[in-house]
Design an enzyme around this catalytic site. Sequence first.
Site, mmCIF file in Angstrom:
data_model
loop_
_atom_site.group_PDB
_atom_site.id
_atom_site.type_symbol
_atom_site.label_atom_id
_atom_site.label_comp_id
_atom_site.label_asym_id
_atom_site.label_seq_id
_atom_site.Cartn_x
_atom_site.Cartn_y
_atom_site.Cartn_z
ATOM 1 N N HIS A 135 0.845 -1.204 0.000
ATOM 2 C CA HIS A 135 0.000 0.000 0.000
ATOM 3 C C HIS A 135 0.886 1.262 0.000
ATOM 4 O O HIS A 135 0.636 2.208 -0.764
ATOM 5 C CB HIS A 135 -0.903 -0.058 1.234
ATOM 6 N N GLU A 136 1.929 1.266 0.852
ATOM 7 C CA GLU A 136 2.777 2.466 0.961
ATOM 8 C C GLU A 136 3.632 2.659 -0.292
ATOM 9 O O GLU A 136 3.814 3.792 -0.755
ATOM 10 C CB GLU A 136 3.649 2.400 2.214
#
Length: 172
Positions: A135-136
């Site tokens: 996600h990051e």
Amino acid sequence: MALIPIVSIPDPVLRVVATPVPEVSDGIRTLLDDMAETMYDAPGIGLAAPQISISQRLIVMDCGGEEDRQLYKMINPEIVDSAEDRTVLEEGCLSIPGQTADVERPAHVDVRYIDVDGNQQMLHCKGLLAACVQHEIDHLNGVLFIDHISRLKRDMITRRVLKDLRQTGGKG
Ligand code: NI
């Protein structure tokens, strides 16, 4: 240390491909400290620099609970290997306040990054950490978790966030 304001969709900085960090300076270390403080304050389990309007390849994460805290600060992280088996976890995002959705991703990944001392590290991530790091790193490529779900659901979430932002005068 300092708290830095987190931007929400539709801020265009969230859609920009962030630039690699050329050198691990004191400025970068301070920025990572500020990002960690901002993440814990939010509270969140991960934060990427574009979310604080800085288009550089930096992320912080702490996916542990109270007993299992581990703060990761990653410079120029990249996924070098992804599992074929996939898993679904519910995700949210500090830049998409108040909304969550089930997101399917590779169940585990190997990540290469530079640490705050300038050393290259490899980390095998599974479970929540695997979802979080993907996600990051997506954020560093201008990608959001809503890009992994159906268009219908994405449009619904986007509409809700924009409506909330209007009602709070953009201070979401
Ligand atoms: Ni996010």
